[in-house]
Design a protein around this motif. Sequence first.
Motif, PDB file in Angstrom:
ATOM      1  N   GLU A 194      43.322  48.005  28.120  1.00 40.11           N
ATOM      2  CA  GLU A 194      44.246  46.953  28.566  1.00 40.11           C
ATOM      3  C   GLU A 194      44.707  46.084  27.395  1.00 40.11           C
ATOM      4  O   GLU A 194      45.882  45.717  27.306  1.00 40.11           O
ATOM      5  N   LEU A 199      50.601  38.606  33.319  1.00 41.94           N
ATOM      6  CA  LEU A 199      49.292  39.262  33.381  1.00 41.94           C
ATOM      7  C   LEU A 199      48.155  38.251  33.494  1.00 41.94           C
ATOM      8  O   LEU A 199      47.209  38.446  34.267  1.00 41.94           O
ATOM      9  N   ASN A 200      48.236  37.182  32.735  1.00 44.05           N
ATOM     10  CA  ASN A 200      47.187  36.167  32.804  1.00 44.05           C
ATOM     11  C   ASN A 200      47.136  35.506  34.178  1.00 44.05           C
ATOM     12  O   ASN A 200      46.056  35.301  34.740  1.00 44.05           O
ATOM     13  N   ILE A 214      47.496  44.980  38.339  1.00 48.37           N
ATOM     14  CA  ILE A 214      46.636  43.940  37.781  1.00 48.37           C
ATOM     15  C   ILE A 214      45.570  44.556  36.880  1.00 48.37           C
ATOM     16  O   ILE A 214      44.791  45.406  37.322  1.00 48.37           O
ATOM     17  N   TYR A 273      43.638  37.220  40.883  1.00 48.78           N
ATOM     18  CA  TYR A 273      42.906  38.362  41.431  1.00 48.78           C
ATOM     19  C   TYR A 273      41.401  38.153  41.310  1.00 48.78           C
ATOM     20  O   TYR A 273      40.648  38.444  42.251  1.00 48.78           O
ATOM     21  N   GLU A 274      40.951  37.683  40.156  1.00 48.82           N
ATOM     22  CA  GLU A 274      39.520  37.493  39.959  1.00 48.82           C
ATOM     23  C   GLU A 274      38.958  36.457  40.928  1.00 48.82           C
ATOM     24  O   GLU A 274      37.837  36.613  41.436  1.00 48.82           O
ATOM     25  N   SER A 294      42.763  43.313  35.729  1.00 49.36           N
ATOM     26  CA  SER A 294      41.405  43.034  36.195  1.00 49.36           C
ATOM     27  C   SER A 294      40.985  44.016  37.285  1.00 49.36           C
ATOM     28  O   SER A 294      39.812  44.428  37.348  1.00 49.36           O
ATOM     29  N   LEU A 301      38.883  39.424  30.093  1.00 53.97           N
ATOM     30  CA  LEU A 301      38.616  40.659  30.826  1.00 53.97           C
ATOM     31  C   LEU A 301      37.173  41.112  30.631  1.00 53.97           C
ATOM     32  O   LEU A 301      36.536  41.614  31.564  1.00 53.97           O
ATOM     33  N   TYR A 307      42.739  37.188  25.800  1.00 53.73           N
ATOM     34  CA  TYR A 307      42.905  37.970  27.025  1.00 53.73           C
ATOM     35  C   TYR A 307      41.820  39.039  27.139  1.00 53.73           C
ATOM     36  O   TYR A 307      41.231  39.234  28.215  1.00 53.73           O
ATOM     37  N   SER A 327      45.827  38.168  36.773  1.00 51.51           N
ATOM     38  CA  SER A 327      44.397  38.430  36.628  1.00 51.51           C
ATOM     39  C   SER A 327      43.564  37.236  37.096  1.00 51.51           C
ATOM     40  O   SER A 327      42.523  37.409  37.741  1.00 51.51           O
TER      41      SER A 327
END
Length: 237
Positions: free
Chosen positions: A132, A61-62, A90, A68-69, A92, A219, A215, A65
């Motif tokens: 989340e 996940l980290n 994802i 993606y960001e 994010s 976010l 986390y 994200s």
Amino acid sequence: MPIELMSAAINAAPSGPTRLDPVELFLDADIVVQAVIVGLILASIWTWTIIVSFSMRSRVLNSGSRDYEADFWETKDREAALSKKMRSQIPSARVAGAGLDEWRRSTKNAPVDRDAARQRIGAAMEGQVAHEADELAGRLNFLATTGSVAPFVGLFGTVWGIMNSFFQIGAQQSASLAVVAPGIAEALFATAIGLFAAIPSVIAYNRFSNSVNQYEAKLQRFADKVHAGLSRELDRV
């Protein structure tokens, strides 16, 4: 006494175990102590399952994200960046999508109340961030419960085993170590298993709770940036 008789007496004396055998301790234990040990072993297995699965999921996940960001701020096609596939994979993307969905609903009809729209967009993304974080931390409560309860469960097995040893003293009319030592060893084994289950649980819970907080903070920072961008878009409406 002749040397030959002394040697024969020594050889005839029963020899105790030369090392600790957990399997033998378990098999010789009382049924209640055995039940306690089995329960603690199952709790320990589930604890390690959570530890391994959380570590793998958190890493994925980290990483997802973060990538993606970085792509989200570089792309000009935000709709493609918020596709259904992205939202399903994802966190994010789901946070940004919650803000964009609320932005669309708030600007659908004129006139637009910009202040109210900003509040609704912020609330939508904050709620998604909290969701989340809750999803990631879903099974950590079991670690906290195991870390706090397992030593007392093991202690219960120990107390039961020691009481059983005292009953053996009364039944055999003897307080020698040969009578009480096996039962006490079996009882203390339950405490050892309780600590074996509790210590990793406490360490993992503290570490993973910190990971969840970090986390969630990441976010939230991303949500704040998206909210700022959508607020600028509202000024143009």
